[in-house]
Design a protein around this motif. Structure first.
Motif, PDB file in Angstrom:
ATOM      1  N   ARG A  38       0.918  -1.140   0.009  1.00  0.00           N
ATOM      2  CA  ARG A  38      -0.009   0.149  -0.023  1.00  0.00           C
ATOM      3  C   ARG A  38       0.706   1.236   0.101  1.00  0.00           C
ATOM      4  NH1 ARG A  38      -2.391  -0.412   6.137  1.00  0.00           N
ATOM      5  NH2 ARG A  38      -0.552   0.113   7.195  1.00  0.00           N
ATOM      6  N   GLN A  39       0.348   2.189  -0.463  1.00  0.00           N
ATOM      7  CA  GLN A  39       1.035   3.565  -0.548  1.00  0.00           C
ATOM      8  C   GLN A  39       0.007   4.855  -0.202  1.00  0.00           C
ATOM      9  OE1 GLN A  39       3.197   4.485  -4.312  1.00  0.00           O
ATOM     10  NE2 GLN A  39       4.479   6.097  -3.200  1.00  0.00           N
ATOM     11  N   ALA A  40       0.439   5.383   1.000  1.00  0.00           N
ATOM     12  CA  ALA A  40      -0.371   6.412   1.452  1.00  0.00           C
ATOM     13  C   ALA A  40       0.264   7.797   0.803  1.00  0.00           C
ATOM     14  CB  ALA A  40      -0.765   6.373   2.930  1.00  0.00           C
ATOM     15  N   PRO A  41      -0.585   8.585   0.773  1.00  0.00           N
ATOM     16  CA  PRO A  41      -0.073   9.920   0.223  1.00  0.00           C
ATOM     17  C   PRO A  41       1.128  10.633   1.020  1.00  0.00           C
ATOM     18  CG  PRO A  41      -2.696  10.078   0.245  1.00  0.00           C
ATOM     19  CD  PRO A  41      -2.052   8.618   0.935  1.00  0.00           C
ATOM     20  N   GLY A  42       1.903  10.620   0.262  1.00  0.00           N
ATOM     21  CA  GLY A  42       3.290  11.404   0.721  1.00  0.00           C
ATOM     22  C   GLY A  42       4.272  10.015   1.527  1.00  0.00           C
ATOM     23  N   LYS A  43       3.708   9.090   1.509  1.00  0.00           N
ATOM     24  CA  LYS A  43       4.571   7.952   1.894  1.00  0.00           C
ATOM     25  C   LYS A  43       4.872   6.986   0.919  1.00  0.00           C
ATOM     26  CE  LYS A  43       2.348   8.072   6.348  1.00  0.00           C
ATOM     27  NZ  LYS A  43       1.830   7.377   7.694  1.00  0.00           N
ATOM     28  N   GLU A  44       5.889   6.416   1.304  1.00  0.00           N
ATOM     29  CA  GLU A  44       6.679   5.287   0.491  1.00  0.00           C
ATOM     30  C   GLU A  44       5.585   3.924   0.523  1.00  0.00           C
ATOM     31  OE1 GLU A  44      11.597   6.151   0.944  1.00  0.00           O
ATOM     32  OE2 GLU A  44      10.610   4.238   1.575  1.00  0.00           O
ATOM     33  N   ARG A  45       5.811   3.309  -0.686  1.00  0.00           N
ATOM     34  CA  ARG A  45       5.039   1.984  -0.893  1.00  0.00           C
ATOM     35  C   ARG A  45       5.553   0.869   0.213  1.00  0.00           C
ATOM     36  NH1 ARG A  45       3.731  -0.181  -6.667  1.00  0.00           N
ATOM     37  NH2 ARG A  45       3.165   1.895  -6.674  1.00  0.00           N
ATOM     38  N   GLU A  46       4.720   0.341   1.090  1.00  0.00           N
ATOM     39  CA  GLU A  46       5.120  -0.828   1.667  1.00  0.00           C
ATOM     40  C   GLU A  46       4.345  -2.088   1.627  1.00  0.00           C
ATOM     41  OE1 GLU A  46       4.084  -0.219   6.105  1.00  0.00           O
ATOM     42  OE2 GLU A  46       2.120   0.454   5.741  1.00  0.00           O
ATOM     43  N   LEU A  47       5.173  -3.119   1.714  1.00  0.00           N
ATOM     44  CA  LEU A  47       4.482  -4.547   1.762  1.00  0.00           C
ATOM     45  C   LEU A  47       3.743  -4.848   3.087  1.00  0.00           C
ATOM     46  CD1 LEU A  47       4.356  -7.131   0.344  1.00  0.00           C
ATOM     47  CD2 LEU A  47       6.180  -7.926   1.473  1.00  0.00           C
ATOM     48  N   VAL A  48       2.482  -5.025   3.039  1.00  0.00           N
ATOM     49  CA  VAL A  48       1.726  -5.305   4.236  1.00  0.00           C
ATOM     50  C   VAL A  48       1.560  -6.569   4.550  1.00  0.00           C
ATOM     51  CG1 VAL A  48       0.607  -2.952   4.292  1.00  0.00           C
ATOM     52  CG2 VAL A  48      -0.414  -4.937   2.869  1.00  0.00           C
ATOM     53  N   ALA A  49       1.475  -7.531   3.305  1.00  0.00           N
ATOM     54  CA  ALA A  49       1.213  -8.739   3.418  1.00  0.00           C
ATOM     55  C   ALA A  49       1.370  -9.632   2.272  1.00  0.00           C
ATOM     56  CB  ALA A  49      -0.514  -9.151   3.637  1.00  0.00           C
ATOM     57  N   ALA A  50       1.885 -10.961   2.279  1.00  0.00           N
ATOM     58  CA  ALA A  50       2.380 -11.671   1.298  1.00  0.00           C
ATOM     59  C   ALA A  50       2.028 -13.207   1.679  1.00  0.00           C
ATOM     60  CB  ALA A  50       3.908 -11.549   1.141  1.00  0.00           C
ATOM     61  N   ILE A  51       2.057 -13.981   0.542  1.00  0.00           N
ATOM     62  CA  ILE A  51       1.792 -15.537   0.725  1.00  0.00           C
ATOM     63  C   ILE A  51       2.554 -16.188  -0.537  1.00  0.00           C
ATOM     64  CG2 ILE A  51      -0.251 -15.258  -0.889  1.00  0.00           C
ATOM     65  CD1 ILE A  51      -1.522 -17.311   0.918  1.00  0.00           C
ATOM     66  N   SER A  52       3.014 -17.097   0.233  1.00  0.00           N
ATOM     67  CA  SER A  52       4.242 -17.925  -0.709  1.00  0.00           C
ATOM     68  C   SER A  52       3.612 -18.982  -1.556  1.00  0.00           C
ATOM     69  CB  SER A  52       5.330 -18.494   0.059  1.00  0.00           C
ATOM     70  OG  SER A  52       6.121 -17.603   0.681  1.00  0.00           O
ATOM     71  N   ARG A  53       4.073 -19.688  -2.380  1.00  0.00           N
ATOM     72  CA  ARG A  53       3.657 -20.886  -3.220  1.00  0.00           C
ATOM     73  C   ARG A  53       2.986 -21.837  -2.216  1.00  0.00           C
ATOM     74  NH1 ARG A  53       7.853 -22.660  -7.580  1.00  0.00           N
ATOM     75  NH2 ARG A  53       9.071 -22.094  -5.696  1.00  0.00           N
ATOM     76  N   ASP A  54       3.870 -21.747  -1.139  1.00  0.00           N
ATOM     77  CA  ASP A  54       3.303 -23.220  -0.176  1.00  0.00           C
ATOM     78  C   ASP A  54       2.292 -22.666   0.911  1.00  0.00           C
ATOM     79  OD1 ASP A  54       6.229 -23.049   2.077  1.00  0.00           O
ATOM     80  OD2 ASP A  54       4.760 -21.548   1.506  1.00  0.00           O
ATOM     81  N   GLY A  55       1.912 -21.502   0.839  1.00  0.00           N
ATOM     82  CA  GLY A  55       0.833 -20.913   1.439  1.00  0.00           C
ATOM     83  C   GLY A  55       1.232 -20.170   2.783  1.00  0.00           C
ATOM     84  N   THR A  56       2.840 -20.147   2.979  1.00  0.00           N
ATOM     85  CA  THR A  56       3.181 -19.357   4.222  1.00  0.00           C
ATOM     86  C   THR A  56       2.906 -17.807   4.068  1.00  0.00           C
ATOM     87  OG1 THR A  56       5.127 -20.807   4.174  1.00  0.00           O
ATOM     88  CG2 THR A  56       5.269 -18.695   5.231  1.00  0.00           C
ATOM     89  N   THR A  57       2.346 -17.198   5.121  1.00  0.00           N
ATOM     90  CA  THR A  57       1.936 -15.904   4.866  1.00  0.00           C
ATOM     91  C   THR A  57       2.943 -15.158   6.036  1.00  0.00           C
ATOM     92  OG1 THR A  57       0.531 -16.275   6.792  1.00  0.00           O
ATOM     93  CG2 THR A  57      -0.350 -16.380   4.550  1.00  0.00           C
ATOM     94  N   THR A  58       2.942 -13.981   5.581  1.00  0.00           N
ATOM     95  CA  THR A  58       3.726 -12.845   6.353  1.00  0.00           C
ATOM     96  C   THR A  58       3.069 -11.459   6.288  1.00  0.00           C
ATOM     97  OG1 THR A  58       5.152 -11.991   4.664  1.00  0.00           O
ATOM     98  CG2 THR A  58       6.043 -13.797   5.820  1.00  0.00           C
ATOM     99  N   TYR A  59       3.173 -10.660   7.433  1.00  0.00           N
ATOM    100  CA  TYR A  59       2.554  -9.549   7.720  1.00  0.00           C
ATOM    101  C   TYR A  59       3.406  -8.324   8.419  1.00  0.00           C
ATOM    102  CZ  TYR A  59      -1.720 -12.415   7.257  1.00  0.00           C
ATOM    103  OH  TYR A  59      -2.464 -13.435   6.574  1.00  0.00           O
ATOM    104  N   VAL A  60       3.054  -7.215   7.932  1.00  0.00           N
ATOM    105  CA  VAL A  60       3.849  -6.285   8.583  1.00  0.00           C
ATOM    106  C   VAL A  60       3.014  -6.023   9.930  1.00  0.00           C
ATOM    107  CG1 VAL A  60       2.306  -4.264   7.804  1.00  0.00           C
ATOM    108  CG2 VAL A  60       4.586  -3.738   8.461  1.00  0.00           C
ATOM    109  N   ASP A  61       3.721  -5.440  10.920  1.00  0.00           N
ATOM    110  CA  ASP A  61       3.157  -5.439  12.332  1.00  0.00           C
ATOM    111  C   ASP A  61       1.831  -4.674  12.382  1.00  0.00           C
ATOM    112  OD1 ASP A  61       6.637  -5.255  13.979  1.00  0.00           O
ATOM    113  OD2 ASP A  61       5.221  -6.962  13.093  1.00  0.00           O
ATOM    114  N   THR A  62       1.956  -3.341  11.797  1.00  0.00           N
ATOM    115  CA  THR A  62       0.870  -2.818  12.026  1.00  0.00           C
ATOM    116  C   THR A  62      -0.511  -3.372  11.417  1.00  0.00           C
ATOM    117  OG1 THR A  62       1.258  -1.724   9.861  1.00  0.00           O
ATOM    118  CG2 THR A  62       1.991  -0.728  11.695  1.00  0.00           C
TER     119      THR A  62
END
Length: 115
Positions: A38-62
């Protein structure tokens, strides 16, 4: 040619929920790590969530505990379920596919959370 087709998003009040979806080709879906940034106005784009081919998920703390990334193998589609939305979640959300040969981005979809 659109490689990642996003849908969902919109406007919601704080505390509400939204779901984004991202549909892609079978090749990309089965070969690449899918993510939501996601990218909010005036901010850099940040990865908030991802899912790998095997279904492993990761999230940013927020967003940990509020957002859930999932996928449907029958539809080559990745979802981002967003619960307990906060005003600070307001941003343009982008689907991405990180592949060994390239990184693809969706066109972006606006999410606006009002107080």
């Amino acid at each position: 040619q659109v490689q990642l087709a996003e849908s969902g998003g919109g406007s919601v009040q704080a505390g509400g929920s939204l779901e984004l979806s991202c549909t892609t080709s079978r090749t990309i879906y089965s070969s690449c790590r899918m993510g939501w940034s996601r990218q909010a106005p005036g901010k850099e784009r940040e990865l908030v969530a991802a899912i790998s081919r095997d279904g492993t998920t990761t999230y940013v703390d927020t967003v940990q505990g509020r957002f859930t990334v999932s996928k449907d193998n029958t539809k080559n589609t990745v979802y981002l379920r967003m619960n307990s939305l906060k005003t600070e979640d307001t941003a343009v959300y982008y689907c991405s596919a990180t592949c060994s040969w390239y990184k693809y981005w969706g066109q972006g979809t606006q999410v606006t959370v009002s107080s």
